[in-house]
Design an enzyme around this catalytic site. Structure first.
Site, short mmCIF file in Angstrom:
data_model
loop_
_atom_site.label_atom_id
_atom_site.label_comp_id
_atom_site.label_asym_id
_atom_site.label_seq_id
_atom_site.Cartn_x
_atom_site.Cartn_y
_atom_site.Cartn_z
N GLU A 1 -13.70 -0.68 -0.54
CA GLU A 1 -13.08 -1.98 -0.23
C GLU A 1 -14.15 -2.88 0.41
O GLU A 1 -14.98 -2.40 1.19
CB GLU A 1 -11.94 -1.70 0.77
CG GLU A 1 -11.16 -2.90 1.26
CD GLU A 1 -10.11 -2.46 2.31
OE1 GLU A 1 -10.16 -1.30 2.80
OE2 GLU A 1 -9.24 -3.29 2.63
N LYS B 1 -4.81 -6.66 -2.75
CA LYS B 1 -4.17 -5.68 -1.86
C LYS B 1 -2.79 -6.15 -1.42
O LYS B 1 -2.64 -7.23 -0.83
CB LYS B 1 -5.08 -5.48 -0.64
CG LYS B 1 -4.66 -4.39 0.32
CD LYS B 1 -5.73 -4.25 1.42
CE LYS B 1 -5.48 -3.14 2.39
NZ LYS B 1 -6.57 -3.01 3.38
N CYS C 1 -6.97 0.72 -0.11
CA CYS C 1 -6.87 1.29 1.24
C CYS C 1 -5.43 1.49 1.71
O CYS C 1 -4.74 2.36 1.23
CB CYS C 1 -7.69 0.46 2.22
SG CYS C 1 -8.19 1.48 3.64
N VAL D 1 -9.72 3.62 8.60
CA VAL D 1 -9.93 3.78 10.05
C VAL D 1 -8.93 4.77 10.66
O VAL D 1 -9.16 5.31 11.73
CB VAL D 1 -9.86 2.43 10.80
CG1 VAL D 1 -11.06 1.56 10.43
CG2 VAL D 1 -8.57 1.68 10.50
C1 ACM Z 1 -7.51 -0.62 5.68
O1 ACM Z 1 -6.52 -0.88 4.98
N1 ACM Z 1 -8.71 -1.03 5.34
C2 ACM Z 1 -7.38 0.16 6.91
#
Ligand code: ACM
Length: 266
Positions: free
Chosen positions: A41, A112, A145, A172
């Protein structure tokens, strides 16, 4: 058997050093003999933008922008399909997006859908359908992510006939590598999570440590390869796409046909 050579690049981007971050990817990718490679990402910029103005300064249009151009050149020269995350601008709107390109050119993009924590101050939530792209040897779905935390994302990609989920990430929280094993079992798909390593603290009091552990998981939940928590690396594994096209768990249970849509709330 329908073999796809697929893998990831795990990097440690330096915030804002777009040219260096791209060069690092090009160096790692040069050694890959692969049909499909997934990059993290926001691989060109790093993750922790301080505000929307900073995102806007780095965000690019897709496919017209320079990062898509860079990826198109790599895909053509190395004869590989690439999925990679970057900040996208469309008019005044900013998205945490991923692009997919192949040796024949641009294939598409995804924005996203489930934006995480401080991303809510920086990006719009994605407004495109969850996409699946046919790259010839396989059908590739994309999520980014934190989308992992919403099982409907992987389920929708699988119901749309994805064999492989390409999953650019900047993780994270600690749970995703294990959770993706379940996503693969639930859907009998392969998943390739491409994460980053390193730390960022560009916002006072909000240090971030990225957990690495990029991985390839198969439809039976086997972790075919998991990367380190702290190093850059490139990995390619050979996967049999036919495994993802057989949704039978045993002779009497079919993962999709046995779904009880009459009982579920969507
Ligand atoms: C994330 O969605 N980059 C934690």
């Amino acid at each position: 058997m329908k073999i796809l050579k697929a893998g990831f690049i795990q990097t440690e981007p330096e915030f804002g050093q777009v040219a260096n971050n791209c060069q690092r990817v090009a160096d790692l990718l040069e050694k890959a003999d692969a049909d499909l490679m997934v990059l993290p990402e926001l691989f060109t910029t790093g993750y922790q933008f301080t505000d929307r103005e900073e995102v806007a300064a780095f965000a690019e249009t897709i496919p017209e922008g320079p990062t898509t151009g860079f990826l198109l050149d790599l895909a053509r020269d190395l004869s590989v399909n690439l999925v990679a995350g970057l900040a996208e601008r469309e008019g005044d709107a900013l998205y945490n997006s991923a692009v997919i390109v192949g040796p024949g050119g641009y294939l598409g993009k995804y924005r996203k859908a489930h934006i995480f924590d401080a991303e809510k101050d920086l990006f719009e939530p994605g407004n495109l359908p969850l996409p699946v792209f046919d790259i010839g040897k396989a059908r590739v779905g994309i999520m980014i992510c934190f989308d992992w935390r919403f099982p409907e994302t992987a389920r929708t990609l699988a119901l749309n006939d994805a064999d492989v989920i390409a999953h650019p990430a900047n993780l994270v929280l600690p749970h995703c590598p294990s959770a993706m094993v379940t996503r693969c079992l639930e859907n009998r798909v392969f998943a390739i999570t491409a994460d980053r390593v390193g730390r960022e603290q560009r916002v006072p009091g909000e240090p971030l440590k990225f957990i690495g552990q990029s991985q390839v998981v198969d439809p039976d939940g086997n972790i075919l390869y998991r990367a380190s928590t702290d190093g850059e690396e490139m990995k390619v594994v050979a996967i049999d796409i036919d495994l993802a096209r057989n949704k039978n768990i045993n002779p009497r249970n079919h993962l999709f046909q046995d779904r009880r849509e009459d009982l579920y709330r969507l």
